[in-house]
Design a protein around this motif. Structure first.
Motif, PDB file in Angstrom:
ATOM      1  N   VAL A  13       0.833  -1.213   0.000  1.00  0.00           N
ATOM      2  CA  VAL A  13       0.000   0.000   0.000  1.00  0.00           C
ATOM      3  C   VAL A  13       0.864   1.258   0.000  1.00  0.00           C
ATOM      4  O   VAL A  13       0.590   2.216  -0.727  1.00  0.00           O
ATOM      5  N   TYR A  14       1.924   1.263   0.799  1.00  0.00           N
ATOM      6  CA  TYR A  14       2.781   2.441   0.843  1.00  0.00           C
ATOM      7  C   TYR A  14       3.440   2.688  -0.519  1.00  0.00           C
ATOM      8  O   TYR A  14       3.465   3.812  -1.017  1.00  0.00           O
ATOM      9  N   ALA A  15       3.944   1.637  -1.131  1.00  0.00           N
ATOM     10  CA  ALA A  15       4.625   1.781  -2.423  1.00  0.00           C
ATOM     11  C   ALA A  15       3.664   2.225  -3.520  1.00  0.00           C
ATOM     12  O   ALA A  15       4.021   3.029  -4.386  1.00  0.00           O
ATOM     13  N   GLY A  16       2.439   1.715  -3.493  1.00  0.00           N
ATOM     14  CA  GLY A  16       1.481   2.021  -4.550  1.00  0.00           C
ATOM     15  C   GLY A  16       0.637   3.235  -4.256  1.00  0.00           C
ATOM     16  O   GLY A  16       0.894   4.334  -4.743  1.00  0.00           O
ATOM     17  N   THR A  17      -0.360   3.079  -3.421  1.00  0.00           N
ATOM     18  CA  THR A  17      -1.334   4.136  -3.155  1.00  0.00           C
ATOM     19  C   THR A  17      -0.713   5.361  -2.508  1.00  0.00           C
ATOM     20  O   THR A  17      -1.038   6.497  -2.876  1.00  0.00           O
ATOM     21  N   MET A  18       0.167   5.166  -1.559  1.00  0.00           N
ATOM     22  CA  MET A  18       0.698   6.303  -0.800  1.00  0.00           C
ATOM     23  C   MET A  18       1.792   7.063  -1.551  1.00  0.00           C
ATOM     24  O   MET A  18       1.752   8.273  -1.621  1.00  0.00           O
ATOM     25  N   SER A  19       2.773   6.360  -2.089  1.00  0.00           N
ATOM     26  CA  SER A  19       3.918   7.052  -2.687  1.00  0.00           C
ATOM     27  C   SER A  19       3.971   6.966  -4.203  1.00  0.00           C
ATOM     28  O   SER A  19       4.770   7.654  -4.830  1.00  0.00           O
ATOM     29  N   ARG A  20       3.145   6.089  -4.802  1.00  0.00           N
ATOM     30  CA  ARG A  20       3.108   5.920  -6.257  1.00  0.00           C
ATOM     31  C   ARG A  20       4.514   5.685  -6.820  1.00  0.00           C
ATOM     32  O   ARG A  20       4.923   6.263  -7.807  1.00  0.00           O
ATOM     33  N   ASN A  21       5.241   4.785  -6.153  1.00  0.00           N
ATOM     34  CA  ASN A  21       6.622   4.473  -6.503  1.00  0.00           C
ATOM     35  C   ASN A  21       6.646   3.094  -7.176  1.00  0.00           C
ATOM     36  O   ASN A  21       6.590   2.056  -6.506  1.00  0.00           O
ATOM     37  N   ALA A  22       6.721   3.093  -8.498  1.00  0.00           N
ATOM     38  CA  ALA A  22       6.650   1.838  -9.255  1.00  0.00           C
ATOM     39  C   ALA A  22       7.803   0.904  -8.928  1.00  0.00           C
ATOM     40  O   ALA A  22       7.626  -0.323  -8.910  1.00  0.00           O
ATOM     41  N   ASP A  23       8.986   1.437  -8.679  1.00  0.00           N
ATOM     42  CA  ASP A  23      10.124   0.578  -8.326  1.00  0.00           C
ATOM     43  C   ASP A  23       9.860  -0.151  -7.010  1.00  0.00           C
ATOM     44  O   ASP A  23      10.048  -1.359  -6.912  1.00  0.00           O
ATOM     45  N   ALA A  24       9.432   0.602  -5.999  1.00  0.00           N
ATOM     46  CA  ALA A  24       9.144  -0.004  -4.699  1.00  0.00           C
ATOM     47  C   ALA A  24       7.973  -0.976  -4.802  1.00  0.00           C
ATOM     48  O   ALA A  24       7.996  -2.048  -4.200  1.00  0.00           O
ATOM     49  N   LEU A  25       6.960  -0.614  -5.585  1.00  0.00           N
ATOM     50  CA  LEU A  25       5.813  -1.501  -5.778  1.00  0.00           C
ATOM     51  C   LEU A  25       6.275  -2.821  -6.381  1.00  0.00           C
ATOM     52  O   LEU A  25       5.949  -3.902  -5.877  1.00  0.00           O
ATOM     53  N   ALA A  26       7.043  -2.752  -7.459  1.00  0.00           N
ATOM     54  CA  ALA A  26       7.502  -3.959  -8.156  1.00  0.00           C
ATOM     55  C   ALA A  26       8.354  -4.845  -7.251  1.00  0.00           C
ATOM     56  O   ALA A  26       8.286  -6.074  -7.352  1.00  0.00           O
ATOM     57  N   GLU A  27       9.127  -4.245  -6.376  1.00  0.00           N
ATOM     58  CA  GLU A  27       9.991  -5.034  -5.489  1.00  0.00           C
ATOM     59  C   GLU A  27       9.204  -5.837  -4.460  1.00  0.00           C
ATOM     60  O   GLU A  27       9.748  -6.737  -3.832  1.00  0.00           O
ATOM     61  N   ASN A  28       7.928  -5.546  -4.294  1.00  0.00           N
ATOM     62  CA  ASN A  28       7.077  -6.344  -3.415  1.00  0.00           C
ATOM     63  C   ASN A  28       6.691  -7.675  -4.050  1.00  0.00           C
ATOM     64  O   ASN A  28       6.189  -8.560  -3.373  1.00  0.00           O
ATOM     65  N   PHE A  29       6.900  -7.816  -5.364  1.00  0.00           N
ATOM     66  CA  PHE A  29       6.487  -9.003  -6.112  1.00  0.00           C
ATOM     67  C   PHE A  29       7.665  -9.933  -6.376  1.00  0.00           C
ATOM     68  O   PHE A  29       8.811  -9.505  -6.477  1.00  0.00           O
ATOM     69  N   THR A  30       7.354 -11.224  -6.531  1.00  0.00           N
ATOM     70  CA  THR A  30       8.351 -12.178  -6.990  1.00  0.00           C
ATOM     71  C   THR A  30       8.706 -11.826  -8.437  1.00  0.00           C
ATOM     72  O   THR A  30       7.975 -11.077  -9.104  1.00  0.00           O
ATOM     73  N   ALA A  31       9.799 -12.356  -8.938  1.00  0.00           N
ATOM     74  CA  ALA A  31      10.220 -12.054 -10.317  1.00  0.00           C
ATOM     75  C   ALA A  31       9.130 -12.408 -11.322  1.00  0.00           C
ATOM     76  O   ALA A  31       8.962 -11.728 -12.334  1.00  0.00           O
ATOM     77  N   ASP A  32       8.352 -13.458 -11.033  1.00  0.00           N
ATOM     78  CA  ASP A  32       7.278 -13.876 -11.932  1.00  0.00           C
ATOM     79  C   ASP A  32       5.891 -13.498 -11.397  1.00  0.00           C
ATOM     80  O   ASP A  32       4.872 -14.039 -11.813  1.00  0.00           O
ATOM     81  N   GLY A  33       5.853 -12.553 -10.473  1.00  0.00           N
ATOM     82  CA  GLY A  33       4.608 -12.157  -9.826  1.00  0.00           C
ATOM     83  C   GLY A  33       3.558 -11.650 -10.807  1.00  0.00           C
ATOM     84  O   GLY A  33       3.877 -11.148 -11.887  1.00  0.00           O
ATOM     85  N   VAL A  34       2.292 -11.778 -10.394  1.00  0.00           N
ATOM     86  CA  VAL A  34       1.166 -11.362 -11.223  1.00  0.00           C
ATOM     87  C   VAL A  34       0.326 -10.357 -10.435  1.00  0.00           C
ATOM     88  O   VAL A  34      -0.021 -10.606  -9.278  1.00  0.00           O
ATOM     89  N   LEU A  35      -0.003  -9.249 -11.084  1.00  0.00           N
ATOM     90  CA  LEU A  35      -0.893  -8.231 -10.525  1.00  0.00           C
ATOM     91  C   LEU A  35      -2.127  -8.186 -11.417  1.00  0.00           C
ATOM     92  O   LEU A  35      -2.013  -7.918 -12.620  1.00  0.00           O
ATOM     93  N   GLU A  36      -3.287  -8.510 -10.845  1.00  0.00           N
ATOM     94  CA  GLU A  36      -4.514  -8.561 -11.629  1.00  0.00           C
ATOM     95  C   GLU A  36      -5.578  -7.643 -11.042  1.00  0.00           C
ATOM     96  O   GLU A  36      -5.708  -7.535  -9.821  1.00  0.00           O
TER      97      GLU A  36
END
Length: 135
Positions: A13-36
């Motif tokens: 939530v902090y990486a996405g909604t709060m700070s809109r930081n795509a790098d930090a958001l992506a680092e929350n996911f596994t290399a093959d992670g899926v966002l739907e």
């Protein structure tokens, strides 16, 4: 060291909604992670499905650069959430009731996110929200 559902959710939530930081958001996911976002119509500004950390990073960076509807910011004092664990230790559900301020009024939203975790990172996240809120 594995992160708790609370830590994973708050980091996302902090990486996405709060700070809109795509790098930090992506680092929350596994290399093959899926966002739907299964309820999003094809061609909407917010992506319906992203596969892989790098696609999440690239597409969400472009999305965050766009002007979001009403440019609303979250009101943390009025927003709330509940995390629900499941019988599967790698799955938890977030029931979220955010309130956004902007344009002289506030908008309350209800949504549900289903997280599937692997090694302390998000392997799959299904985000169920009203698509018209993101257009």
């Amino acid at each position: 060291m594995s992160r708790t559902p609370q830590e994973i959710f708050e980091s996302y939530v902090y990486a996405g909604t709060m700070s809109r930081n795509a790098d930090a958001l992506a680092e929350n996911f596994t290399a093959d992670g899926v966002l739907e976002a299964p309820l999003m119509p094809a061609g909407a500004a917010f992506p319906r499905r992203l596969v892989g950390r790098e696609e999440i990073r690239r597409v969400m960076a472009a999305y965050y650069e766009q002007q979001v509807k009403g440019d609303r910011s979250p009101n943390l004092e009025k927003s709330g959430y509940v995390l629900h664990t499941t019988s599967d230790p790698d799955v938890f559900i977030a029931e979220i009731d955010p309130v956004f301020d902007g344009d002289g009024d506030e908008v309350a939203v209800s949504l549900v996110q289903i997280f599937r975790i692997r090694d302390g990172k998000i392997a799959r996240l299904r985000d169920y929200f009203a698509p018209e809120l993101m257009s």
